[in-house]
Design an enzyme around this catalytic site. Structure first.
Site, mmCIF file in Angstrom:
data_model
loop_
_atom_site.group_PDB
_atom_site.id
_atom_site.type_symbol
_atom_site.label_atom_id
_atom_site.label_comp_id
_atom_site.label_asym_id
_atom_site.label_seq_id
_atom_site.Cartn_x
_atom_site.Cartn_y
_atom_site.Cartn_z
ATOM 1 N N GLY A 24 0.909 -1.266 -0.213
ATOM 2 C CA GLY A 24 -0.037 0.022 -0.172
ATOM 3 C C GLY A 24 0.861 1.351 -0.127
ATOM 4 N N GLU A 174 -3.195 3.379 13.541
ATOM 5 C CA GLU A 174 -1.923 3.858 12.940
ATOM 6 C C GLU A 174 -1.512 4.915 13.736
ATOM 7 O OE1 GLU A 174 -0.269 2.176 10.198
ATOM 8 O OE2 GLU A 174 -1.457 0.583 10.960
ATOM 9 N N HIS A 249 -2.064 6.254 4.581
ATOM 10 C CA HIS A 249 -2.438 7.222 5.692
ATOM 11 C C HIS A 249 -2.973 8.578 5.461
ATOM 12 C CE1 HIS A 249 1.030 4.852 8.241
ATOM 13 N NE2 HIS A 249 -0.201 4.356 8.402
ATOM 14 N N ASN A 365 11.356 5.183 1.187
ATOM 15 C CA ASN A 365 10.787 4.091 1.907
ATOM 16 C C ASN A 365 9.360 4.764 2.234
ATOM 17 O OD1 ASN A 365 11.504 1.476 2.083
ATOM 18 N ND2 ASN A 365 12.857 1.969 4.019
ATOM 19 N N CYS A 371 5.940 12.261 8.406
ATOM 20 C CA CYS A 371 5.948 10.962 8.995
ATOM 21 C C CYS A 371 6.954 10.855 9.885
ATOM 22 C CB CYS A 371 6.549 9.898 7.826
ATOM 23 S SG CYS A 371 5.205 9.513 6.663
#
Length: 447
Positions: A24, A174, A249, A365, A371
């Site tokens: 994903g 998450e 996300h 990544n 993030c």
């Protein structure tokens, strides 16, 4: 400004590598097997922390995980010396060893969900560690994450730490990557927006291609734990089309600060309901929502995923103006760059400055500026109760730079994870780091 929003960034771990573990996350998959540079990755992240601190913002540091995860390997039946355990795991399943060596904890937007004291009934800052149970490599992080957060925010008079939700898909959580908060001043009551990908216990629309990691039920549980009021809480579903396009996300397609929401036209399943709810609930607090919608005709979902435009940090400067902290990829994408220049040129936008950072090691990544940070809204008393050794200063920057240059490798492939010498390097470095940040013994090898 009576309150502050502190950004606590995760230090990139020494086993940072490209294994394509995150289904994903298209950047993760597309760079599978490539050579990584852990030293450069850590220095790039640290440079961003220093830059924000130099701008007058409160910037903190959170430590990486202990990786490779030897206790987990032993729990799975690998025995012998540490070197033998690594060798057996590499022969049995290199992918398993890669999972248990992941450095993804550097993306601390997934570490926890945080609610400030102004919103919680007991008037304390609440942390709920994310269970991250959609991915094996991330589901192993919560124990060390909890210890690190408790060592960083130790005073129980101000801070409450909750265990992760049950490790079951119905409670997939998450963390702050699916959470935004809207307010006037950071230490005043606000409205919290929880974004989920699917309903676990009810019928609903779901993505067809990629997994929806956050459930409505998990978001509701976190809100209960944090003692939030219903009339200042909103639950909204992310657009399944966005998830299937690689927006794993919500922080890859929307970001907020104070009363401003910067989002893509296709971010939410029912955007008008989200905007109406935010406007109504903010109005009761005396604030107006400023919604900046980016149209699909100017920036496509493909542009969004490729550039990480919305995985930027939207921050208030000490003078009150807002700025975006963006990855270099936004400057290199023609559509995104053109949109940003138009946004700034308008003259009536609350966003007045753009700052671009080279975070390529992380971006490959699938992790951009947002993030890498966990937002924690604090009042002056709460800030004074934070572990001071974790807050960025010129001295801490120098110490961490030297620490990284001394301990981190400048090249790493997945095959290198079986090297017992790497494990020794990790233990030595993390033991020193806990002393620098005054965290105590938060790792298994220290206990």
């Amino acid at each position: 400004m009576s309150g502050i929003e502190a950004n606590f960034d995760g230090l990139v771990g020494m086993t940072h590598h490209y294994a394509g573990l995150s289904t994903g996350n298209e950047a993760s998959i597309n760079h599978r097997g490539q050579q990584s540079n852990p030293r450069k990755a850590a220095l790039q992240g640290l440079m961003k922390m220093k830059a924000l601190s130099d701008m007058g913002l409160v910037q903190g540091v959170l430590p990486p995980q202990q990786r490779p995860d030897l206790p987990a390997l032993r729990q799975l039946g690998f025995s012998g010396s540490d070197g033998q355990v690594l060798n057996k795991a590499a022969r049995y399943s290199p992918l398993l060893l890669s999972n248990l060596s992941s450095a993804s904890s550097m993306w601390v937007a997934n570490a926890a969900t945080v609610s400030p004291s102004a919103d919680s009934a007991d008037q304390r800052v609440h942390f709920t560690v994310a269970n991250l149970n959609n991915k094996l490599h991330r589901s192993l992080e919560s124990t060390t994450t909890s210890r690190a957060l408790k060592a960083t925010f130790p005073d129980q008079a101000y801070f409450v730490h909750h265990d992760p939700l049950p490790q079951h898909a119905d409670w997939g959580d998450e963390g702050a990557a699916n959470h935004n908060r809207f307010c006037g001043e950071y230490d005043e009551a606000g409205v919290q927006l929880f974004v989920y990908g699917r309903k676990a216990l009810q019928q609903g629309v779901t993505p067809a291609r990629y997994p929806a990691r956050q459930t409505l039920e998990a978001s509701q549980a976190v809100a209960r734990l944090h003692q939030l009021e219903d009339d200042r809480t909103i639950f909204a579903q992310q657009n399944p089309l966005a998830i299937d396009s690689g927006v794993f996300h919500n922080d890859v397609i929307a970001v907020s600060n104070r009363n401003v929401l910067f989002y893509h036209q296709q971010a939410f399943l029912d955007p008008q309901s989200v905007l109406t709810g935010l406007r109504e609930k903010l109005a009761r607090l005396g604030h107006s929502l400023v919604a900046i919608e980016v149209p699909t005709e100017q920036v496509t979902l493909q542009d969004t995923v490729g550039s990480y435009l919305f995985n930027s940090q939207l921050l208030s400067q000490p003078d009150g103006n807002m700025m975006l902290i963006l990855p270099e990829e936004c400057r290199q994408n023609h559509n995104v760059s053109a949109y940003l220049q138009t946004l700034i040129a308008q003259g009536n936008s609350p966003i007045t400055q753009l700052h671009f950072f080279d975070l390529r090691e992380s971006m490959r990544n699938g992790g951009g500026p947002a993030c890498l940070r966990l937002r924690v809204a604090l009042n002056k008393q709460e800030l004074a109760a934070v572990n001071p050794a974790t807050l960025m200063t010129p001295e801490l920057y120098q110490r961490l730079t030297l620490w990284i240059e001394r301990h981190y490798r400048d090249s790493l492939y997945a095959a290198d994870l079986a090297d017992p010498q790497l494990l020794g390097e990790v233990y030595c470095a993390l033991d020193e780091l806990t002393q620098i940040l005054r965290l105590g013994s938060i790792y298994e090898f220290q206990c």
